[in-house]
Write a protein that holds these residues in place. Sequence first.
Motif, PDB file in Angstrom:
ATOM      1  N   ILE A   4       8.134   8.025  -1.382  1.00  0.00           N
ATOM      2  CA  ILE A   4       7.847   9.290  -2.074  1.00  0.00           C
ATOM      3  C   ILE A   4       9.167   9.991  -2.417  1.00  0.00           C
ATOM      4  CG2 ILE A   4       6.826  11.584  -1.845  1.00  0.00           C
ATOM      5  CD1 ILE A   4       4.703  10.406  -0.130  1.00  0.00           C
ATOM      6  N   GLY A   5      10.062  10.063  -1.437  1.00  0.00           N
ATOM      7  CA  GLY A   5      11.350  10.705  -1.669  1.00  0.00           C
ATOM      8  C   GLY A   5      12.143   9.989  -2.750  1.00  0.00           C
ATOM      9  N   GLY A   6      12.156   8.662  -2.669  1.00  0.00           N
ATOM     10  CA  GLY A   6      12.942   7.883  -3.625  1.00  0.00           C
ATOM     11  C   GLY A   6      12.430   8.027  -5.043  1.00  0.00           C
ATOM     12  N   LEU A   7      11.102   8.021  -5.200  1.00  0.00           N
ATOM     13  CA  LEU A   7      10.532   8.107  -6.548  1.00  0.00           C
ATOM     14  C   LEU A   7      10.914   9.410  -7.226  1.00  0.00           C
ATOM     15  CD1 LEU A   7       7.031   6.568  -5.881  1.00  0.00           C
ATOM     16  CD2 LEU A   7       8.677   5.753  -7.538  1.00  0.00           C
ATOM     17  N   LEU A  54       0.832  -1.200   0.000  1.00  0.00           N
ATOM     18  CA  LEU A  54       0.000   0.000   0.000  1.00  0.00           C
ATOM     19  C   LEU A  54       0.873   1.259   0.000  1.00  0.00           C
ATOM     20  CD1 LEU A  54      -3.055   0.034   0.069  1.00  0.00           C
ATOM     21  CD2 LEU A  54      -2.950   0.505   2.505  1.00  0.00           C
ATOM     22  N   SER A  55       1.896   1.267   0.846  1.00  0.00           N
ATOM     23  CA  SER A  55       2.793   2.422   0.899  1.00  0.00           C
ATOM     24  C   SER A  55       3.393   2.680  -0.469  1.00  0.00           C
ATOM     25  CB  SER A  55       3.949   2.182   1.879  1.00  0.00           C
ATOM     26  OG  SER A  55       3.477   2.008   3.168  1.00  0.00           O
ATOM     27  N   PHE A  56       3.855   1.602  -1.109  1.00  0.00           N
ATOM     28  CA  PHE A  56       4.503   1.811  -2.395  1.00  0.00           C
ATOM     29  C   PHE A  56       3.506   2.250  -3.447  1.00  0.00           C
ATOM     30  CE2 PHE A  56       6.074   0.830  -6.535  1.00  0.00           C
ATOM     31  CZ  PHE A  56       7.312   1.438  -6.486  1.00  0.00           C
ATOM     32  N   VAL A  57       2.376   1.553  -3.499  1.00  0.00           N
ATOM     33  CA  VAL A  57       1.405   1.845  -4.551  1.00  0.00           C
ATOM     34  C   VAL A  57       0.912   3.288  -4.435  1.00  0.00           C
ATOM     35  CG1 VAL A  57      -0.928   1.294  -5.308  1.00  0.00           C
ATOM     36  CG2 VAL A  57       0.719  -0.516  -4.971  1.00  0.00           C
ATOM     37  N   VAL A  58       0.577   3.702  -3.216  1.00  0.00           N
ATOM     38  CA  VAL A  58       0.083   5.069  -3.060  1.00  0.00           C
ATOM     39  C   VAL A  58       1.183   6.061  -3.423  1.00  0.00           C
ATOM     40  CG1 VAL A  58      -0.791   6.770  -1.426  1.00  0.00           C
ATOM     41  CG2 VAL A  58      -1.656   4.456  -1.367  1.00  0.00           C
ATOM     42  N   ALA A  59       2.402   5.818  -2.952  1.00  0.00           N
ATOM     43  CA  ALA A  59       3.500   6.735  -3.271  1.00  0.00           C
ATOM     44  C   ALA A  59       3.699   6.822  -4.781  1.00  0.00           C
ATOM     45  CB  ALA A  59       4.786   6.272  -2.594  1.00  0.00           C
ATOM     46  N   LEU A 109      10.877  -0.137 -10.185  1.00  0.00           N
ATOM     47  CA  LEU A 109      11.231  -1.002  -9.062  1.00  0.00           C
ATOM     48  C   LEU A 109      12.741  -1.227  -8.952  1.00  0.00           C
ATOM     49  CD1 LEU A 109       8.321  -3.595  -8.887  1.00  0.00           C
ATOM     50  CD2 LEU A 109       8.827  -1.716  -7.346  1.00  0.00           C
ATOM     51  N   PRO A 110      13.436  -1.591 -10.046  1.00  0.00           N
ATOM     52  CA  PRO A 110      14.889  -1.739  -9.909  1.00  0.00           C
ATOM     53  C   PRO A 110      15.583  -0.457  -9.445  1.00  0.00           C
ATOM     54  CG  PRO A 110      14.139  -2.712 -11.953  1.00  0.00           C
ATOM     55  CD  PRO A 110      12.961  -2.013 -11.365  1.00  0.00           C
ATOM     56  N   GLU A 111      15.093   0.703  -9.920  1.00  0.00           N
ATOM     57  CA  GLU A 111      15.706   1.970  -9.506  1.00  0.00           C
ATOM     58  C   GLU A 111      15.490   2.230  -8.023  1.00  0.00           C
ATOM     59  OE1 GLU A 111      17.223   4.854 -11.085  1.00  0.00           O
ATOM     60  OE2 GLU A 111      17.806   3.317 -12.532  1.00  0.00           O
ATOM     61  N   MET A 112      14.394   1.685  -7.508  1.00  0.00           N
ATOM     62  CA  MET A 112      13.993   1.961  -6.124  1.00  0.00           C
ATOM     63  C   MET A 112      14.508   0.910  -5.152  1.00  0.00           C
ATOM     64  SD  MET A 112      11.996   4.596  -5.596  1.00  0.00           S
ATOM     65  CE  MET A 112      10.900   4.136  -4.261  1.00  0.00           C
ATOM     66  N   LYS A 113      15.331   0.020  -5.610  1.00  0.00           N
ATOM     67  CA  LYS A 113      15.710  -1.147  -4.807  1.00  0.00           C
ATOM     68  C   LYS A 113      16.137  -0.791  -3.376  1.00  0.00           C
ATOM     69  CE  LYS A 113      17.170  -5.461  -6.467  1.00  0.00           C
ATOM     70  NZ  LYS A 113      17.907  -6.167  -7.491  1.00  0.00           N
ATOM     71  N   ASN A 114      16.990   0.212  -3.250  1.00  0.00           N
ATOM     72  CA  ASN A 114      17.483   0.560  -1.913  1.00  0.00           C
ATOM     73  C   ASN A 114      16.363   1.045  -1.016  1.00  0.00           C
ATOM     74  OD1 ASN A 114      20.003  -0.054  -2.785  1.00  0.00           O
ATOM     75  ND2 ASN A 114      20.546   2.044  -3.311  1.00  0.00           N
ATOM     76  N   HIS A 115      15.469   1.831  -1.603  1.00  0.00           N
ATOM     77  CA  HIS A 115      14.349   2.321  -0.805  1.00  0.00           C
ATOM     78  C   HIS A 115      13.403   1.188  -0.437  1.00  0.00           C
ATOM     79  CE1 HIS A 115      15.837   6.064  -2.506  1.00  0.00           C
ATOM     80  NE2 HIS A 115      15.327   6.624  -1.441  1.00  0.00           N
ATOM     81  N   MET A 136      14.329  11.988   2.843  1.00  0.00           N
ATOM     82  CA  MET A 136      13.928  10.615   2.570  1.00  0.00           C
ATOM     83  C   MET A 136      14.402  10.136   1.203  1.00  0.00           C
ATOM     84  SD  MET A 136      12.533   9.095   4.930  1.00  0.00           S
ATOM     85  CE  MET A 136      11.889   9.400   6.544  1.00  0.00           C
ATOM     86  N   ALA A 137      14.645  11.092   0.295  1.00  0.00           N
ATOM     87  CA  ALA A 137      15.107  10.710  -1.034  1.00  0.00           C
ATOM     88  C   ALA A 137      16.392   9.900  -0.951  1.00  0.00           C
ATOM     89  CB  ALA A 137      15.312  11.948  -1.893  1.00  0.00           C
ATOM     90  N   SER A 138      17.183  10.123   0.102  1.00  0.00           N
ATOM     91  CA  SER A 138      18.450   9.389   0.197  1.00  0.00           C
ATOM     92  C   SER A 138      18.396   8.284   1.233  1.00  0.00           C
ATOM     93  CB  SER A 138      19.572  10.359   0.533  1.00  0.00           C
ATOM     94  OG  SER A 138      19.313  10.977   1.764  1.00  0.00           O
ATOM     95  N   SER A 139      17.168   7.882   1.626  1.00  0.00           N
ATOM     96  CA  SER A 139      17.079   6.921   2.724  1.00  0.00           C
ATOM     97  C   SER A 139      17.301   5.482   2.297  1.00  0.00           C
ATOM     98  CB  SER A 139      15.720   7.042   3.404  1.00  0.00           C
ATOM     99  OG  SER A 139      14.719   6.637   2.513  1.00  0.00           O
TER     100      SER A 139
END
Lengths: 348, 293
Positions: A232-235, A140-145, A263-269, B286-289
């Motif tokens: 949200i920050g990561g996206l 849910l967190s990911f989908v909404v973000a 998804l691959p770009e967001m792996k760390n998040h 958070m962008a760098s979290s």
Amino acid sequence: MTDKELNQTVEARKITHREFQRVYPETINSISTEEANRKRVVARKDISLFQWTIREMKRYKIAYLMIAPFMFVFILFTLFPVLLSAILSLTSFNMLEMNWDMFIGLDNYTRLFFEDDIFLQACKNTLVFAAITGPVSYILSFVVAWFINELSPRIRAWVTLIFYAPSISGGAYTIWGYLFSDDSYGWVNGTLMDLGILDAPKLWFHDEKYAMTLCIVVALWMSLGTAFLSFIGGLQTIRKDIFEAAAVDGIKNRWQELWFITLPEMKNHLMFGAVMSITGAFGFGSVVTQLCGFPSVNYSCHTIMHCLEDYGSQRWEVGYASSIAVVLFLIMIGANMLVKKLLSKVGR
Amino acid sequence: MQKEQKIRIRKHQVVLNRSAGGDGAIAFFLIIMGVFMFIPLYYVVIQSLKPLDELWMFPPKFIVQHPTMQNFGDLFNLLSDSWVPFSRYIFNTVFITFAGTFGNLFFSSIAAYALAKIPFPGRKPIFTTIQSSLMFTSTVTSIANFITLSALGLLDNPFAIIIPAWGSSMGLYLMKQFMESSISDDVLQSARLDGCSELKTFWSIAMPLVKPGWLTLIIYSFQGLWNTGSSIYLYSEQYKTLNYAISQITAGGIVRAGASAAASVIMMIVPILVFVISQSNIIETMASSGMKD
């Protein structure tokens, strides 16, 4: 002597840095940062790893000073407790009796898994609870973000606030107790009775049939927290031109875009979010206590957190409580490893 | 041959790979979810503004006909009847929140700087340990911490809450990741070459560059400490917190529905306002979290 000539000389003669310094003492002052780094690398090979480490430790001793206060508190209140729990779990230590003759091996664990029916019930409840709230809140967190990522910044800020507010609004979740209260003044009972669907008020949070489900709903309501903000920050850090390039390369719709790029770009998040979701799913005891009471009806919502509280801070059977804490800890580590394994499959 | 891409124009902007149907479905989902998230919060506010007769109306209403601040007045009356003066609870909460937050901010930032920007031996294993400790909920550590605190003689003392907050791994983690991505090594290197000591570099070069990080850290610490409720570490009435005082009132049961809703409003309004003010900074941090492996 120009830089180029200098390099050629070094290459040609394959001299070590020390020789280099001896031969060209006048270049030392004009040495650039890169060359200073190179000098370090050369020097590293001259001495053993141990000597090198000692030298570096001396060189950066200020850094140890800088992390010292934090590390002291961190070790004392976060790492040491885990160790202490593991040791205490092998004893029958009890704060009320203060008996010191107490090493009993694995007895606490056999008692947990073979004699304590309530603990087994709690284990089952916790696993059901975590297996639902963890993944669902994570997705849910990911989908909404992801959905709100394309809104304009101003609207996005408002939507973020609405979704994030429940997780920071302190005790506001007690309102669920009023919405689903046992009498006809609760909104749900009141409305359903008014519409003629119910004859008599239901006990919602104090009914075995509904309590667990409702707790899960409340948990999900509060679950868009740190992981959500991190997503949200990561996206926003993903560069837009990647998507354009991908479109040219034949990505046809947003789902392909999600799977192959986002998804691959967001792996760390995603990893960070997973850790946060696991922590959230296993740290939910106090909300359940507030809504369903302690202990809940027929232990229908009794979780490992409640067992821990019961033995730890009410009966003061610290040894036994510690073994519960160790079990909870191991379950969380297991969940974390499972998630790591699953995330390594993303985007393949 | 490749198929021609569908291109849509959305407000003067070329949008790739987005269908109108998909946009509609997403908007629908967001609205449903948003209503689900919003209704309970809305109901708290409504409940706190209802006069007594409307609180006990059947069927319950989702609007308030005659809004009143009476519940807030009741709340303060109830609180002023408590064993210790109400101001004491407020002072305790504010003291715990401030002392905990500032200690956390300072110790975490300075440690985060060392871990992010000084290549000393051992920093990788140290950081990995801190990173994995993000999972340890306070439930797991609370019993053992009780023993530690009692051995240190810190039980029944506000510092039993404050000092552990100084070593919160969450704050350090976010700060370290943010410093790593937002401070360039060149800036620090040139400061060092100019003769700045590490401490000076940290304080006057690095810290001003990570203001969003501070805010995020402050807010995280603030939220946690502000909501400190009844704790097994504090048992004298004079050290109890605002949240505890309020939960005692809520525990009065159904007859205090209005006052307890008023209490919830007061407790939730502060963190929400703080978040509204600092939202863009938090998102930036958070962008760098992300967690690298």
